[in-house]
Design an enzyme around this catalytic site. Structure first.
Site, PDB file in Angstrom:
ATOM      1  CD  GLU A  27      29.273  54.067  34.819  1.00 34.73           C
ATOM      2  OE1 GLU A  27      28.701  54.844  34.030  1.00 34.73           O
ATOM      3  OE2 GLU A  27      28.787  53.003  35.230  1.00 34.73           O
ATOM      4  CE  LYS A  53      36.105  47.171  33.196  1.00 32.30           C
ATOM      5  NZ  LYS A  53      36.266  45.966  33.975  1.00 32.30           N
ATOM      6  CG  ASP A  93      38.223  43.885  40.144  1.00 33.57           C
ATOM      7  OD1 ASP A  93      37.702  43.113  39.310  1.00 33.57           O
ATOM      8  OD2 ASP A  93      39.379  43.752  40.556  1.00 33.57           O
ATOM      9  CE1 TYR A  99      27.623  47.315  34.482  1.00 30.87           C
ATOM     10  CE2 TYR A  99      28.414  47.457  36.731  1.00 30.87           C
ATOM     11  CZ  TYR A  99      28.304  46.763  35.549  1.00 30.87           C
ATOM     12  OH  TYR A  99      28.865  45.526  35.420  1.00 30.87           O
ATOM     13  CE  LYS A 107      40.849  46.267  33.141  1.00 33.03           C
ATOM     14  NZ  LYS A 107      40.733  45.217  32.182  1.00 33.03           N
ATOM     15  CB  CYS A 166      57.383  26.043  66.464  1.00 31.35           C
ATOM     16  SG  CYS A 166      56.717  27.604  67.058  1.00 31.35           S
ATOM     17  CB  CYS A 202      57.617  26.869  71.364  1.00 32.48           C
ATOM     18  SG  CYS A 202      56.848  25.653  70.282  1.00 32.48           S
ATOM     19  CB  CYS A 232      53.822  25.161  66.124  1.00 32.90           C
ATOM     20  SG  CYS A 232      54.337  24.942  67.823  1.00 32.90           S
ATOM     21  CB  CYS A 292      53.827  27.223  71.062  1.00 32.83           C
ATOM     22  SG  CYS A 292      54.323  28.400  69.802  1.00 32.83           S
TER      23      CYS A 292
END
Ligand code: IVH
Length: 702
Positions: free
Chosen positions: A127, A129, A131, A238, A326, A420, A423, A444, A450
């Protein structure tokens, strides 16, 4: 871990001892970061490598093994902020295998231990695994009474109130479960839910989570269950812990029982009969990994017969009858060609790595996040560097490290722009007045002059929870902005009248037929009236997300009232105090509101907009309410709001809230765990809806 380690058989006891102590510390530190603080510092692959080296050291030098050695313990002790729960049956971890050969060895070891010949049948389940983070749910007489995290395997954290808010976890088991039934499984978050959550977090000025696992762990381990309730957590069952009886004698049978009891299980589990079967399953799942919609980091193999599991038993921290296969970390190296700076709606400058395209775990990656300027400096990432890119459970690829030996000569430390890039306004890191520290984000200061902020602001303005204009999405906003058709929000509403030829011009554009243009104009027309809370949200005031917009709308009723107060809300004024006094609105938000309305440019845009758009005041919304005049009863647990909030919301919408169900009740809102009130509602034939439907009805008018 260092790249070059001496082969273990060349180490003296003294050297082994020193390395053993160093690795033990390193493992303990990483366990703490992973299990308690939800901020892993190492990739799974690096962590596994660290542990493997550590175990190899202990195998070669058994005198180094101590009872408190990381090889004898699992995870990290529970955090002090939760009550502790002692696991009746320890929640152990799994051993790992990495190669095809390791899998054959695992099967051979099981056979040898059981004295089974090579041809004797042996069933093993396989099955995915998951995470996420493991969680034990204790049911007594079918009712969920306790939920705990794994903690150190012996003692976990009591997260009962939080788990009770998870939709997928039944408060009551269906069918006839044993009197005591502790089911174990993984709490996780899907990619889609993770992306939406991070978007929500970002729109309220928060940093967001690094990956779905961290988001799931951070969401479950909340002191306030209401926060957990607002997070889309899911569960796969599980395994099991203490049970008063076993409803089946195989792993597969137990999972079938979970299904009968109403518990969610992973649909991909399969029964296998040989190492070849297991490997076929493993490779098949690896191929599907990118499209599963949730993170997995391998597959788990378990001997199917519970009788055989009992005979096989455990070695130190893991069962002999199961193992995890894994996936290798999804990493690859490529060259960093450039760093682009993206400017968001609130002016945040976000560095994005432009890479030579590379396939990482079956997906072509050409961009990766670099987070912020401190991160670039910390890793000393330079343009031209060869970099290690990782997609380990992360939706957005990351740069893990650089390969220093491959750095081109003359590569210079990266200088983060101080202005920025769109602009040219100064970009600054704000200093937190309380802590005196600089924000990690550089912003900015150009606000609406901008172009990047203006475009992002317009995208926000038309987004689903703001004006929600059909046919005017992100792509169209970008096009219309570039062509000068729409520069400010007010321009949207003058589009048709302002430019008679725009119809024709739009028609000529790809994908734009006469009908779509007509539909677009109709959709814009329909939005000349919007609920005041949506209007406030659409303005894109920093820290004013949907919730705060609703709070402001509720407090002020009409937009004019908010406008008048916010204009005068300089620091220390009565007006500022009025805003700060609204429940849920703090000083940072109030300051941001005041700043917004004090900016001349915003005022001009707003004045123009209000010529074309009428925000519907709160009272009118109330009188149009679907639930106005009805008597409503809330029962069971609510997952998205507190009882008080629900009551206040109903009353605001003109409903009457009652504590018990009678023939006069018009509507029952039932959450998980609803009992006799729900039965009574059914008996009287009263309309019963769930919380989502309630919110839909309430939201349809708010
Ligand atoms: S079985 C006695 N099955 O992986 C072993 N664990 O590295 C019981 N995990 O602590 C665990 N998916 O948090 C099992 N399908 C699965 C799993 C799974 C994820 C996690 C679990 C466990 C860890 C071990």
């Amino acid at each position: 871990m260092k790249d070059k380690l001496a082969p273990i058989d060349t180490l003296s006891l003294r050297q082994a001892k020193a390395e053993h102590a160093r690795l033990a510390d390193e493992i303990a530190a990483n366990d703490r970061l992973y299990y308690q603080e939800d901020v892993p510092a190492l990739s799974d692959a690096d962590y596994d490598a660290l542990r493997r080296r550590f175990e190899a050291l202990e195998a070669a030098f058994p005198e180094l093994v101590r009872p408190d050695s990381p090889s004898q313990t699992v995870g990290a002790a529970p955090s002090a902020k939760f009550a502790k729960v002692r696991h009746k049956v320890p929640m152990l971890s799994l051993g790992n295998v990495f190669s095809d050969e390791d899998v054959s060895d695992f099967v051979a070891r099981v056979r040898r231990f059981l004295g089974l010949g090579a041809d004797a049948p042996l069933e093993i389940t396989a099955e995915p695994k998951i995470d996420g983070l493991s969680c034990a749910l204790r049911y007594e007489f079918g009712r969920l009474v306790q939920a705990a995290t794994r903690g150190d395997g012996f003692e976990g954290e009591d997260v009962t109130a939080n788990v009770m808010t998870l939709k997928e976890i039944p408060q009551r088991l269906k069918g006839s479960a044993p009197d005591i039934f502790e089911v174990r499984g993984e709490v996780y978050m899907t990619h889609a839910d993770f992306a939406a959550l991070n978007e929500r977090e970002a729109s309220s000025g928060k940093a967001g989570f690094a990956n779905p696992r961290n988001a799931a762990a951070g969401s479950l381990r909340q002191l306030d269950p209401a926060v957990t309730a607002s997070r889309p957590l899911r569960f796969f069952a599980y395994a099991w812990g203490e049970v008063s009886a076993l409803p089946a004698d195989t792993q597969l049978g137990m999972v079938g029982a979970f299904v009968d009891y109403g518990l969610p299980v992973n649909p991909l589990m399969k029964l296998c009969h040989s190492a070849e079967d297991l490997l076929e399953f493993y490779h098949g799942i690896a191929d599907q990994r990118a499209s599963l919609g949730y993170d997995i980091d391998g597959v788990v193999y378990k001997v199917n017969s519970i009788g055989l599991q009992e005979r096989l038993g455990f070695v130190s921290r893991a069962p002999r009858w199961a193992t995890a296969h894994k996936f290798p970390a999804q990493q690859a190296t490529t060259v960093l060609r450039g760093i682009d700076i993206q400017v968001g709606r609130t002016g945040a400058l976000t560095p994005v790595a432009r890479l030579d395209p590379i396939t990482v775990g079956g997906v072509v990656v050409s961009n990766a996040t670099l987070h912020n300027e401190d991160e670039i400096a910390r890793k000393d990432i330079r343009i031209g560097d060869t970099v290690v890119v990782q997609r380990a459970g992360d939706v957005i690829p990351q740069i893990v490290s650089i390969v220093e030996s491959k750095r081109p000569s003359g590569a210079k430390p990266y200088e983060f722009p101080q202005v920025c890039p769109v602009c040219g306004s100064a970009a600054i890191r704000e200093i937190d007045a309380k802590t005196g520290t600089a924000d990690v984000v550089r912003r900015c200061t150009g606000r609406l002059i901008c172009a990047a902020q203006a475009v992002e602001g317009l995208k926000h303005f038309v987004s689903r929870n703001a004006f929600d204009i059909d046919g005017l999405g992100e792509k169209q906003i970008e096009q219309f902005f570039a062509e000068g058709l729409i520069r400010t929000a007010a321009d949207i509403f003058t589009l048709e009248a302002r430019d008679r030829r725009s119809l024709q011009r739009l028609q000529n554009r790809e994908g734009y037929g006469e009908t779509s243009v007509r539909n677009l104009f109709a959709a814009i027309e329909a939005r000349r009236q919007v609920p005041v809370n949506r209007f406030i949200y659409a303005l894109g005031i920093r820290h004013v997300g949907e919730t705060n917009a609703r709070r402001l709308a509720r407090h002020f009723g009409a937009f004019g009232a908010l406008h008048a107060t916010a204009r005068l809300a300089g620091e220390g004024t009565e007006a500022r105090a009025e805003i700060t006094n609204i429940a849920g609105i703090g000083s940072v938000v109030a300051e941001s509101i005041a700043d917004f309305f004090q900016e001349k440019h915003n005022e001009e845009v707003l004045d123009a907009l209000l010529k074309y758009v009428t925000p519907t005041p709160m009272e009118e919304i109330v009188s149009a309410s679907l639930v106005a005049g009805k008597t409503v009863v809330f029962t069971g647990s609510l997952e998205k709001m507190t009882r008080e909030e629900a009551k206040a919301q109903a009353e605001r919408l003109g409903a009457k809230v009652a504590g018990s169900v009678s023939k006069k009740t018009d509507l029952v809102v039932a959450g998980p765990g609803a009992g006799s009130k729900l039965d009574k509602a059914k008996e009287f034939g009263i309309e019963t809806i769930d919380e989502d439907e309630w919110l839909r009805r309430a939201g349809a008018v708010e």
